[in-house]
Design an enzyme around this catalytic site. Structure first.
Site, PDB file in Angstrom:
ATOM      1  N   GLY A 233      -9.461   3.907  -6.070  1.00 61.22           N
ATOM      2  CA  GLY A 233      -8.099   3.381  -6.168  1.00 61.22           C
ATOM      3  C   GLY A 233      -7.088   4.098  -5.288  1.00 61.22           C
ATOM      4  O   GLY A 233      -7.351   4.412  -4.130  1.00 61.22           O
ATOM      5  N   VAL A 234      -5.929   4.376  -5.893  1.00 61.95           N
ATOM      6  CA  VAL A 234      -4.851   5.051  -5.149  1.00 61.95           C
ATOM      7  C   VAL A 234      -5.323   6.408  -4.640  1.00 61.95           C
ATOM      8  O   VAL A 234      -5.050   6.816  -3.526  1.00 61.95           O
ATOM      9  CB  VAL A 234      -3.636   5.284  -6.073  1.00 61.95           C
ATOM     10  CG1 VAL A 234      -2.539   6.050  -5.369  1.00 61.95           C
ATOM     11  CG2 VAL A 234      -3.090   3.969  -6.574  1.00 61.95           C
ATOM     12  N   ASP A 235      -6.065   7.098  -5.508  1.00 60.90           N
ATOM     13  CA  ASP A 235      -6.559   8.447  -5.186  1.00 60.90           C
ATOM     14  C   ASP A 235      -7.344   8.402  -3.875  1.00 60.90           C
ATOM     15  O   ASP A 235      -7.104   9.173  -2.932  1.00 60.90           O
ATOM     16  CB  ASP A 235      -7.455   8.904  -6.338  1.00 60.90           C
ATOM     17  CG  ASP A 235      -7.569  10.413  -6.450  1.00 60.90           C
ATOM     18  OD1 ASP A 235      -8.254  10.864  -7.373  1.00 60.90           O
ATOM     19  OD2 ASP A 235      -6.983  11.129  -5.622  1.00 60.90           O
TER      20      ASP A 235
ATOM     21  N   ALA B  47      -8.306   1.768 -12.940  1.00 60.74           N
ATOM     22  CA  ALA B  47      -9.561   2.251 -13.558  1.00 60.74           C
ATOM     23  C   ALA B  47      -9.344   2.736 -14.987  1.00 60.74           C
ATOM     24  O   ALA B  47     -10.237   2.652 -15.830  1.00 60.74           O
ATOM     25  CB  ALA B  47     -10.143   3.372 -12.713  1.00 60.74           C
ATOM     26  N   TYR B  48      -8.131   3.209 -15.273  1.00 58.40           N
ATOM     27  CA  TYR B  48      -7.882   3.762 -16.620  1.00 58.40           C
ATOM     28  C   TYR B  48      -7.461   2.699 -17.630  1.00 58.40           C
ATOM     29  O   TYR B  48      -7.164   3.011 -18.778  1.00 58.40           O
ATOM     30  CB  TYR B  48      -6.869   4.904 -16.548  1.00 58.40           C
ATOM     31  CG  TYR B  48      -7.461   6.219 -16.055  1.00 58.40           C
ATOM     32  CD1 TYR B  48      -8.788   6.311 -15.660  1.00 58.40           C
ATOM     33  CD2 TYR B  48      -6.693   7.360 -15.981  1.00 58.40           C
ATOM     34  CE1 TYR B  48      -9.330   7.497 -15.212  1.00 58.40           C
ATOM     35  CE2 TYR B  48      -7.223   8.568 -15.528  1.00 58.40           C
ATOM     36  CZ  TYR B  48      -8.563   8.620 -15.154  1.00 58.40           C
ATOM     37  OH  TYR B  48      -9.093   9.804 -14.706  1.00 58.40           O
TER      38      TYR B  48
ATOM     39  N   ASP C  46       0.848  -1.190   0.000  1.00 58.05           N
ATOM     40  CA  ASP C  46       0.000   0.000   0.000  1.00 58.05           C
ATOM     41  C   ASP C  46       0.886   1.243   0.000  1.00 58.05           C
ATOM     42  O   ASP C  46       1.651   1.465   0.938  1.00 58.05           O
ATOM     43  CB  ASP C  46      -0.873  -0.031   1.258  1.00 58.05           C
ATOM     44  CG  ASP C  46      -1.774   1.183   1.383  1.00 58.05           C
ATOM     45  OD1 ASP C  46      -2.655   1.157   2.250  1.00 58.05           O
ATOM     46  OD2 ASP C  46      -1.590   2.148   0.616  1.00 58.05           O
ATOM     47  N   ILE C  47       0.786   2.030  -1.029  1.00 58.83           N
ATOM     48  CA  ILE C  47       1.684   3.194  -1.200  1.00 58.83           C
ATOM     49  C   ILE C  47       1.530   4.193  -0.055  1.00 58.83           C
ATOM     50  O   ILE C  47       2.479   4.918   0.275  1.00 58.83           O
ATOM     51  CB  ILE C  47       1.419   3.860  -2.564  1.00 58.83           C
ATOM     52  CG1 ILE C  47       2.597   4.733  -2.976  1.00 58.83           C
ATOM     53  CG2 ILE C  47       0.105   4.636  -2.565  1.00 58.83           C
ATOM     54  CD1 ILE C  47       2.545   5.211  -4.414  1.00 58.83           C
TER      55      ILE C  47
ATOM     56  N   SER D 225      -2.388   4.579 -14.416  1.00 60.98           N
ATOM     57  CA  SER D 225      -3.350   4.182 -15.460  1.00 60.98           C
ATOM     58  C   SER D 225      -3.644   2.690 -15.515  1.00 60.98           C
ATOM     59  O   SER D 225      -4.455   2.270 -16.355  1.00 60.98           O
ATOM     60  CB  SER D 225      -2.898   4.656 -16.861  1.00 60.98           C
ATOM     61  OG  SER D 225      -3.002   6.059 -16.969  1.00 60.98           O
TER      62      SER D 225
ATOM     63  N   ASN E 260      -7.285  12.053 -11.068  1.00 68.65           N
ATOM     64  CA  ASN E 260      -7.957  12.421 -12.314  1.00 68.65           C
ATOM     65  C   ASN E 260      -7.857  13.933 -12.424  1.00 68.65           C
ATOM     66  O   ASN E 260      -7.436  14.610 -11.486  1.00 68.65           O
ATOM     67  CB  ASN E 260      -9.417  11.940 -12.335  1.00 68.65           C
ATOM     68  CG  ASN E 260     -10.213  12.494 -11.178  1.00 68.65           C
ATOM     69  OD1 ASN E 260     -10.365  13.699 -11.027  1.00 68.65           O
ATOM     70  ND2 ASN E 260     -10.682  11.608 -10.330  1.00 68.65           N
TER      71      ASN E 260
HETATM   72  N1  APR Z   1      -1.247   1.466  -3.091  1.00 72.32           N
HETATM   73  C1  APR Z   1      -0.584   1.158  -4.229  1.00 72.32           C
HETATM   74  N2  APR Z   1      -1.190   0.864  -5.398  1.00 72.32           N
HETATM   75  C2  APR Z   1      -2.540   0.864  -5.406  1.00 72.32           C
HETATM   76  C3  APR Z   1      -3.318   1.189  -4.261  1.00 72.32           C
HETATM   77  C4  APR Z   1      -2.606   1.485  -3.067  1.00 72.32           C
HETATM   78  N3  APR Z   1      -3.247   1.790  -1.912  1.00 72.32           N
HETATM   79  N4  APR Z   1      -4.642   1.130  -4.610  1.00 72.32           N
HETATM   80  C5  APR Z   1      -4.683   0.772  -5.908  1.00 72.32           C
HETATM   81  N5  APR Z   1      -3.432   0.605  -6.390  1.00 72.32           N
HETATM   82  C6  APR Z   1      -3.006   0.229  -7.748  1.00 72.32           C
HETATM   83  C7  APR Z   1      -4.036  -0.436  -8.617  1.00 72.32           C
HETATM   84  O1  APR Z   1      -4.078  -1.838  -8.350  1.00 72.32           O
HETATM   85  C8  APR Z   1      -3.470  -0.142 -10.005  1.00 72.32           C
HETATM   86  O2  APR Z   1      -2.472  -1.096 -10.342  1.00 72.32           O
HETATM   87  O3  APR Z   1      -2.675   1.432  -8.432  1.00 72.32           O
HETATM   88  C9  APR Z   1      -2.790   1.216  -9.836  1.00 72.32           C
HETATM   89  C10 APR Z   1      -3.562   2.395 -10.445  1.00 72.32           C
HETATM   90  O4  APR Z   1      -4.956   2.164 -10.302  1.00 72.32           O
HETATM   91  P1  APR Z   1      -6.003   3.376 -10.044  1.00 72.32           P
HETATM   92  O5  APR Z   1      -5.850   3.862  -8.664  1.00 72.32           O
HETATM   93  O6  APR Z   1      -7.333   2.881 -10.501  1.00 72.32           O
HETATM   94  O7  APR Z   1      -5.504   4.559 -10.999  1.00 72.32           O
HETATM   95  P2  APR Z   1      -5.697   4.761 -12.576  1.00 72.32           P
HETATM   96  O8  APR Z   1      -5.815   3.480 -13.308  1.00 72.32           O
HETATM   97  O9  APR Z   1      -4.616   5.731 -12.953  1.00 72.32           O
HETATM   98  O10 APR Z   1      -7.120   5.485 -12.678  1.00 72.32           O
HETATM   99  C11 APR Z   1      -7.236   6.783 -12.165  1.00 72.32           C
HETATM  100  O11 APR Z   1      -9.149   6.170 -10.903  1.00 72.32           O
HETATM  101  O12 APR Z   1      -9.090   6.290  -8.660  1.00 72.32           O
HETATM  102  C12 APR Z   1      -9.520   6.942  -9.767  1.00 72.32           C
HETATM  103  O13 APR Z   1      -9.553   9.251  -9.158  1.00 72.32           O
HETATM  104  C13 APR Z   1      -8.846   8.275  -9.914  1.00 72.32           C
HETATM  105  O14 APR Z   1     -10.217   8.878 -11.735  1.00 72.32           O
HETATM  106  C14 APR Z   1      -8.923   8.446 -11.375  1.00 72.32           C
HETATM  107  C15 APR Z   1      -8.691   7.044 -11.916  1.00 72.32           C
END
Ligand code: APR
Length: 172
Positions: free
Chosen positions: A35-37, A128-129, A13-14, A125, A27
């Site tokens: 997700g990470v956000d 979700a992306y 977990d980052i 990306s 985003n």
């Molecule tokens: N720590 C590390 N990595 C994580 C965590 C975490 N706590 N949570 C998720 N991930 C990983 C996911 O498994 C994926 O491999 O981070 C990577 C990026 O996934 P997303 O968070 O979905 O980001 P992204 O694909 O860039 O989509 C961005 O999703 O969360 C929304 O607000 C965000 O609209 C934006 C979109």
């Protein structure tokens, strides 16, 4: 004196990492998401969102463009800064691959500006992306290892075992 960062891999977990800066896969609204956000805002607390709102009211009235990066404080996270960057949505822009690489290089530029020496990156990306995992990992490793920076250590954080193993294999 800039050179290239050492690139490490970490599974977990980052939001738990005691690094100078944590990169957020945001985003363009900068107002949170999943997700990470979501993890960063939840662990970091409301001050991060407050600073993002200020950015929307000043430097980025139309949102943060894809491929760009901007720093805020990190609230309650162990880190000092959060560097927000917006990845491309897979299959939506012809220059998506370049935009994805830009997320990593521009985040390193912002890290240099604030003086961060250790930076943790999620796999931008790749959630979700919808970016294909192997290409997402290759882009991260190539760009983080190939960009001149004063950052000493760039840690690519993989959230699950499968992706971590893939990154290990691709890094060699
Ligand atoms: N720590 C590390 N990595 C994580 C965590 C975490 N706590 N949570 C998720 N991930 C990983 C996911 O498994 C994926 O491999 O981070 C990577 C990026 O996934 P997303 O968070 O979905 O980001 P992204 O694909 O860039 O989509 C961005 O999703 O969360 C929304 O607000 C965000 O609209 C934006 C979109």
């Amino acid at each position: 004196m800039s050179s290239h960062a050492r690139v490490d891999l970490h599974r977990g977990d980052i939001t738990r990492l005691p690094v100078d800066a944590v990169v957020n896969a945001a985003n363009s609204s900068l107002l949170g998401g999943g997700g990470v956000d979501e993890a960063i805002h939840r662990a970091g607390g409301p001050t991060i969102l407050a600073e993002c709102r200020e950015l929307r009211g000043s430097r980025f009235p139309d949102g943060l463009p894809t491929g760009q990066a901007v720093a805020t404080g990190a609230g309650d996270l162990p880190a000092r800064w959060v560097i927000h960057t917006v990845g491309p949505v897979h299959g939506t822009t012809p220059d998506g691959a370049q935009r994805l690489a830009d997320c990593y290089s521009h985040s390193l530029e912002v890290a240099d500006e604030v003086g961060a020496r250790t930076v943790a990156f999620p796999l931008i990306s790749a959630g979700a992306y919808g970016w294909p995992l192997e290409d997402a990992v290759r882009t991260a490793l190539t760009t983080l290892g190939g960009t001149r920076t004063t950052v000493e250590t760039a840690t690519l954080v993989l959230f699950d075992e499968e992706t971590f193993r893939l990154a290990e294999a691709l890094r060699g």
